[in-house]
Design a protein around this motif. Structure first.
Motif, PDB file in Angstrom:
ATOM      1  N   VAL A  16       0.665  -0.994  -0.014  1.00  0.00           N
ATOM      2  CA  VAL A  16       0.328   0.278   0.502  1.00  0.00           C
ATOM      3  C   VAL A  16       0.683   1.545   0.326  1.00  0.00           C
ATOM      4  CG1 VAL A  16      -1.473   1.101   0.985  1.00  0.00           C
ATOM      5  CG2 VAL A  16      -1.258  -1.383   1.511  1.00  0.00           C
ATOM      6  N   CYS A  28      -8.186   1.105   4.464  1.00  0.00           N
ATOM      7  CA  CYS A  28      -7.651   0.206   3.984  1.00  0.00           C
ATOM      8  C   CYS A  28      -6.626  -0.824   4.408  1.00  0.00           C
ATOM      9  CB  CYS A  28      -6.675   1.125   3.261  1.00  0.00           C
ATOM     10  SG  CYS A  28      -5.808   0.041   1.595  1.00  0.00           S
ATOM     11  N   ASP A  98      -3.293   4.034  -1.110  1.00  0.00           N
ATOM     12  CA  ASP A  98      -3.903   3.995   0.099  1.00  0.00           C
ATOM     13  C   ASP A  98      -5.820   4.414  -0.181  1.00  0.00           C
ATOM     14  OD1 ASP A  98      -3.588   6.424  -0.671  1.00  0.00           O
ATOM     15  OD2 ASP A  98      -2.551   7.223   0.674  1.00  0.00           O
ATOM     16  N   ASP A  99      -5.741   4.656  -1.229  1.00  0.00           N
ATOM     17  CA  ASP A  99      -7.661   5.002  -1.103  1.00  0.00           C
ATOM     18  C   ASP A  99      -8.614   3.773  -1.859  1.00  0.00           C
ATOM     19  OD1 ASP A  99      -6.494   4.973  -3.889  1.00  0.00           O
ATOM     20  OD2 ASP A  99      -7.844   6.976  -4.051  1.00  0.00           O
ATOM     21  N   CYS A 100      -7.771   2.534  -1.591  1.00  0.00           N
ATOM     22  CA  CYS A 100      -8.191   1.378  -2.197  1.00  0.00           C
ATOM     23  C   CYS A 100      -9.661   0.899  -0.813  1.00  0.00           C
ATOM     24  CB  CYS A 100      -7.573   0.243  -2.825  1.00  0.00           C
ATOM     25  SG  CYS A 100      -7.108   0.965  -4.108  1.00  0.00           S
ATOM     26  N   LEU A 101     -10.288   0.675  -0.853  1.00  0.00           N
ATOM     27  CA  LEU A 101     -11.169  -0.342   0.086  1.00  0.00           C
ATOM     28  C   LEU A 101     -11.485  -1.724   0.035  1.00  0.00           C
ATOM     29  CD1 LEU A 101     -13.171   2.918   1.429  1.00  0.00           C
ATOM     30  CD2 LEU A 101     -11.094   2.681   2.782  1.00  0.00           C
ATOM     31  N   HIS A 216     -12.718   2.039  -4.961  1.00  0.00           N
ATOM     32  CA  HIS A 216     -11.646   2.892  -5.090  1.00  0.00           C
ATOM     33  C   HIS A 216     -11.998   4.790  -5.150  1.00  0.00           C
ATOM     34  CE1 HIS A 216      -8.749   4.897  -7.719  1.00  0.00           C
ATOM     35  NE2 HIS A 216      -8.363   5.290  -6.908  1.00  0.00           N
TER      36      HIS A 216
END
Length: 304
Positions: A16, A28, A98-101, A216
């Motif tokens: 990440v 995340c 870092d903005d991926c969930l 995202h």
């Protein structure tokens, strides 16, 4: 499902890359730690954040925090993170911003399809709940054109992906060793496209796995609002795309045509949005010159 998970290979390390988005990073990491198929390791590569990011890194045995001394961009962060992870014996590397969930089964669903390809891409879901089709594309190497995969590709697993972003991509480690590290001097923009085309040149076709879903935050949805002028994006998007096209295109005449179109477009769009001035024009010209020279480097930008 428990039997299936037991039979799946472990050894996945998530990488990440983060910069000054600690609130999103917290979400995340929470999602990664909650995966139904646990990860072996989570490497957080911090591009010298100034927002207190170190303070929100969980004290967890599976999380390793690596803070870089300078912000050299997401491209350098991914390259450094992959290099660091290769020193261990992970079977897979899972790359994301870092903005991926990721949804709870995102990792599991990717590995369920591990026989489809050595490189697997999650479906990227925008904030409005629609698929962000731009994240997975096909590529015409002659005419140097990119096409979003059609929505129908998300109905069944296995659609071929020529160009992907590093928004939830799972790579088998032996393939990474064969292809080498991602480029580290693009800062951002098209570093992931370059890597995708490098893999394709080696005969490795990435595949889309729609059952692995990642929300995202950076995907605003459709239609996306026009972002204000950003000199970094203006420069790197122009330069890096043309360098990639030059390296992986197969037709010199079509490259010259695309270069001409990109040149005109770089100035026309600035004029349309009333952003054409001496500084922006000079930056566009420098991006075009660097692309002609095939010269990627991390450019220093003076404050506006």
């Amino acid at each position: 499902m428990q039997t299936e998970q037991t039979n799946l290979p472990g050894g996945t390390a998530a990488i990440v890359v983060t910069y000054n988005r600690r609130a999103l990073l917290v979400q995340c990491l929470e999602r990664l730690l909650a995966q139904t198929l646990p990860l072996e390791r989570i490497y957080v590569i911090d591009n010298a954040s100034t927002d207190g990011t170190p303070d929100v890194i969980p004290d967890h045995e599976r999380i390793e925090y690596l803070r870089l001394p300078d912000n050299l961009g997401g491209a350098y962060g991914f390259s450094r993170g992959v290099e660091h992870a290769l020193a261990a014996s992970h079977a897979y590397l899972w790359l994301m911003d870092d903005d991926c969930l990721p949804e709870p089964d995102a990792h599991l669903e990717l590995l369920r399809h591990r026989d489809d390809s050595e490189v697997l891409c999650s479906a990227v879901v925008a904030r409005d709940g629609r698929y962000d089709l731009h994240q997975r594309r096909s590529f015409d190497a002659v005419r140097l054109r990119e096409f979003e995969l059609p929505a129908s590709s998300y109905e069944q697993p296995g659609a071929a992906v020529d160009l992907f972003t590093f928004v939830s991509v799972l790579l088998r480690t032996d393939v990474v060793r064969r292809a080498g590290l991602p480029v580290d001097d693009y800062f951002f923009m098209y570093d992931d496209s370059e890597y995708a085309l490098r893999l394709l040149k080696l005969g490795i076709t990435a595949r889309l796995i729609p059952s692995s879903r990642v929300w995202h935050h950076g995907s605003a949805g459709s239609p996306s609002p026009r972002a204000p002028y950003n000199p970094l994006k203006h420069y790197y998007n122009t330069r890096n795309q043309l360098i990639v096209y030059r390296q992986y295109g197969t037709s010199a005449p079509w490259y010259l045509l695309r270069f001409s179109v990109k040149t005109a477009g770089a100035f026309i769009r600035l004029a349309q949005h009333r952003e054409l001035n001496r500084r922006s024009a000079s930056l566009a010209a420098q991006a075009l010159r660097d692309a002609l020279k095939g010269r990627p480097y991390v450019r220093q930008f003076a404050p506006s």
